[in-house]
Design a protein around this motif. Sequence first.
Motif, PDB file in Angstrom:
ATOM      1  N   GLY A  27       7.427  -0.566  -7.245  1.00 39.66           N
ATOM      2  CA  GLY A  27       8.420   0.414  -7.695  1.00 39.66           C
ATOM      3  C   GLY A  27       7.784   1.771  -7.914  1.00 39.66           C
ATOM      4  O   GLY A  27       8.312   2.807  -7.486  1.00 39.66           O
ATOM      5  N   ARG A  28       6.611   1.769  -8.547  1.00 45.08           N
ATOM      6  CA  ARG A  28       5.901   3.026  -8.788  1.00 45.08           C
ATOM      7  C   ARG A  28       5.449   3.661  -7.477  1.00 45.08           C
ATOM      8  O   ARG A  28       5.579   4.875  -7.282  1.00 45.08           O
ATOM      9  N   GLU A  29       4.896   2.839  -6.582  1.00 42.70           N
ATOM     10  CA  GLU A  29       4.405   3.372  -5.306  1.00 42.70           C
ATOM     11  C   GLU A  29       5.541   3.953  -4.474  1.00 42.70           C
ATOM     12  O   GLU A  29       5.390   5.013  -3.847  1.00 42.70           O
ATOM     13  N   ILE A  30       6.669   3.258  -4.432  1.00 38.80           N
ATOM     14  CA  ILE A  30       7.832   3.736  -3.667  1.00 38.80           C
ATOM     15  C   ILE A  30       8.344   5.043  -4.260  1.00 38.80           C
ATOM     16  O   ILE A  30       8.625   6.004  -3.538  1.00 38.80           O
ATOM     17  N   TYR A  31       8.456   5.083  -5.564  1.00 36.25           N
ATOM     18  CA  TYR A  31       8.925   6.290  -6.249  1.00 36.25           C
ATOM     19  C   TYR A  31       8.020   7.479  -5.952  1.00 36.25           C
ATOM     20  O   TYR A  31       8.488   8.570  -5.597  1.00 36.25           O
ATOM     21  N   MET A  32       6.706   7.287  -6.075  1.00 32.92           N
ATOM     22  CA  MET A  32       5.779   8.386  -5.851  1.00 32.92           C
ATOM     23  C   MET A  32       5.762   8.840  -4.397  1.00 32.92           C
ATOM     24  O   MET A  32       5.681  10.037  -4.105  1.00 32.92           O
ATOM     25  N   ALA A  33       5.851   7.882  -3.457  1.00 33.07           N
ATOM     26  CA  ALA A  33       5.879   8.249  -2.031  1.00 33.07           C
ATOM     27  C   ALA A  33       7.143   9.024  -1.701  1.00 33.07           C
ATOM     28  O   ALA A  33       7.106  10.004  -0.950  1.00 33.07           O
ATOM     29  N   ALA A  34       8.267   8.598  -2.268  1.00 32.76           N
ATOM     30  CA  ALA A  34       9.537   9.288  -2.016  1.00 32.76           C
ATOM     31  C   ALA A  34       9.540  10.675  -2.655  1.00 32.76           C
ATOM     32  O   ALA A  34      10.087  11.631  -2.100  1.00 32.76           O
ATOM     33  N   LYS A  35       8.928  10.785  -3.820  1.00 29.95           N
ATOM     34  CA  LYS A  35       8.886  12.058  -4.530  1.00 29.95           C
ATOM     35  C   LYS A  35       7.947  13.049  -3.851  1.00 29.95           C
ATOM     36  O   LYS A  35       8.198  14.254  -3.828  1.00 29.95           O
ATOM     37  N   ALA A  36       6.850  12.525  -3.264  1.00 36.39           N
ATOM     38  CA  ALA A  36       5.848  13.389  -2.639  1.00 36.39           C
ATOM     39  C   ALA A  36       6.331  13.972  -1.317  1.00 36.39           C
ATOM     40  O   ALA A  36       5.863  15.027  -0.883  1.00 36.39           O
ATOM     41  N   GLY A  37       7.249  13.268  -0.650  1.00 37.10           N
ATOM     42  CA  GLY A  37       7.771  13.746   0.629  1.00 37.10           C
ATOM     43  C   GLY A  37       9.284  13.728   0.597  1.00 37.10           C
ATOM     44  O   GLY A  37       9.903  14.020  -0.429  1.00 37.10           O
ATOM     45  N   THR A  38       9.880  13.357   1.708  1.00 42.03           N
ATOM     46  CA  THR A  38      11.333  13.193   1.723  1.00 42.03           C
ATOM     47  C   THR A  38      11.648  11.758   1.301  1.00 42.03           C
ATOM     48  O   THR A  38      10.844  10.853   1.514  1.00 42.03           O
ATOM     49  N   PRO A  39      12.841  11.517   0.721  1.00 40.28           N
ATOM     50  CA  PRO A  39      13.188  10.162   0.292  1.00 40.28           C
ATOM     51  C   PRO A  39      13.721   9.288   1.422  1.00 40.28           C
ATOM     52  O   PRO A  39      14.353   8.271   1.175  1.00 40.28           O
ATOM     53  N   ARG A  49       5.542   2.961   5.035  1.00 39.42           N
ATOM     54  CA  ARG A  49       4.479   1.954   4.941  1.00 39.42           C
ATOM     55  C   ARG A  49       4.570   1.175   3.630  1.00 39.42           C
ATOM     56  O   ARG A  49       4.387  -0.036   3.605  1.00 39.42           O
ATOM     57  N   VAL A  50       4.841   1.881   2.543  1.00 41.99           N
ATOM     58  CA  VAL A  50       4.938   1.208   1.247  1.00 41.99           C
ATOM     59  C   VAL A  50       6.110   0.226   1.260  1.00 41.99           C
ATOM     60  O   VAL A  50       5.990  -0.907   0.778  1.00 41.99           O
ATOM     61  N   ILE A  51       7.228   0.645   1.821  1.00 41.96           N
ATOM     62  CA  ILE A  51       8.408  -0.229   1.883  1.00 41.96           C
ATOM     63  C   ILE A  51       8.119  -1.466   2.729  1.00 41.96           C
ATOM     64  O   ILE A  51       8.499  -2.584   2.368  1.00 41.96           O
ATOM     65  N   GLU A  52       7.418  -1.286   3.846  1.00 41.04           N
ATOM     66  CA  GLU A  52       7.075  -2.425   4.705  1.00 41.04           C
ATOM     67  C   GLU A  52       6.204  -3.425   3.957  1.00 41.04           C
ATOM     68  O   GLU A  52       6.407  -4.639   4.046  1.00 41.04           O
ATOM     69  N   ARG A  53       5.205  -2.926   3.209  1.00 45.01           N
ATOM     70  CA  ARG A  53       4.343  -3.817   2.437  1.00 45.01           C
ATOM     71  C   ARG A  53       5.115  -4.495   1.315  1.00 45.01           C
ATOM     72  O   ARG A  53       4.913  -5.675   1.019  1.00 45.01           O
ATOM     73  N   ALA A  54       6.019  -3.738   0.695  1.00 46.85           N
ATOM     74  CA  ALA A  54       6.823  -4.296  -0.397  1.00 46.85           C
ATOM     75  C   ALA A  54       7.704  -5.444   0.098  1.00 46.85           C
ATOM     76  O   ALA A  54       7.816  -6.486  -0.556  1.00 46.85           O
ATOM     77  N   LYS A  55       8.309  -5.253   1.255  1.00 44.03           N
ATOM     78  CA  LYS A  55       9.173  -6.295   1.811  1.00 44.03           C
ATOM     79  C   LYS A  55       8.389  -7.569   2.113  1.00 44.03           C
ATOM     80  O   LYS A  55       8.891  -8.675   1.933  1.00 44.03           O
ATOM     81  N   LYS A  56       7.134  -7.409   2.558  1.00 43.12           N
ATOM     82  CA  LYS A  56       6.304  -8.583   2.847  1.00 43.12           C
ATOM     83  C   LYS A  56       6.002  -9.368   1.575  1.00 43.12           C
ATOM     84  O   LYS A  56       5.737 -10.564   1.630  1.00 43.12           O
ATOM     85  N   GLU A  57       6.021  -8.677   0.442  1.00 43.64           N
ATOM     86  CA  GLU A  57       5.776  -9.363  -0.828  1.00 43.64           C
ATOM     87  C   GLU A  57       7.097  -9.675  -1.528  1.00 43.64           C
ATOM     88  O   GLU A  57       7.136  -9.921  -2.730  1.00 43.64           O
TER      89      GLU A  57
END
Length: 239
Positions: A27-39, A49-57
């Motif tokens: 949740g933190r990684e997704i939030y920060m990645a979305a905040k740092a660039g476009t959502p 990439r973060v979403i792909e890894r999250a889905k695998k887990e």
Amino acid sequence: MGRAFEVRKASMAKTAAAKSKVYSRYGREIYMAAKAGTPDPETNQALKRVIERAKKEQVTADIIKRNIDKAKGGSDENYAEIRYEGFGPEGSLIIIDCLTDNTNRTISDVRKLFNKAYGKLGVSGSVLHQFDHKAVFEVEAPENKLLEILLENDVDITYYEAEEGVVTIYAEPTEYGKIADVLKDNNLESKEEAIMFIPMQTMEIKDPEEQAKFDRLIEGLNELDDVKDVFHNVISSGE
């Protein structure tokens, strides 16, 4: 299991963390990645990439959406990436990557765990130089076919290992996204993938009491909400 699996287990000290910890971390990684660039993951490769890894887990779609929406809403929540290096029982080497909104709390929590294990935190660079930083992919595929695909797509791999139908690819972290795309484009799915620290040399802790201290230290670190990843150079005598 083959050497590739053992190297991964020896260098990446993740326990089977509770789902709530996994959800919180992603949740933190997704939030920060979305905040740092476009959502939008289609235009934000880091978020994709973060979403792909999250889905695998098995992170749920609701958690992914909720944290992207939080970034869209202009939340002022902010997390800093902090890395600590330390020495555990018997001189074991440990790297701790954190994502935190309170660095004072995080360093205090990490230091307490090291003190309990009679270890100590080191200065920046004191442990890092004894690890290789690599993108690692474990792919179940014919060795020749996979290497041919990587070669055709100009993927620069450092080295690879093949055993029992599984090829483990090691590359520089900058190649992570390219390898992930090539595998996806060729309908190949990685069994495991990560950017990780791999110890140049591993060690065993012979003393059972020292091993127990080490195990408690690693377990404690993995249970901290602010800790994202833990890496070490210890391989148990039973592996």
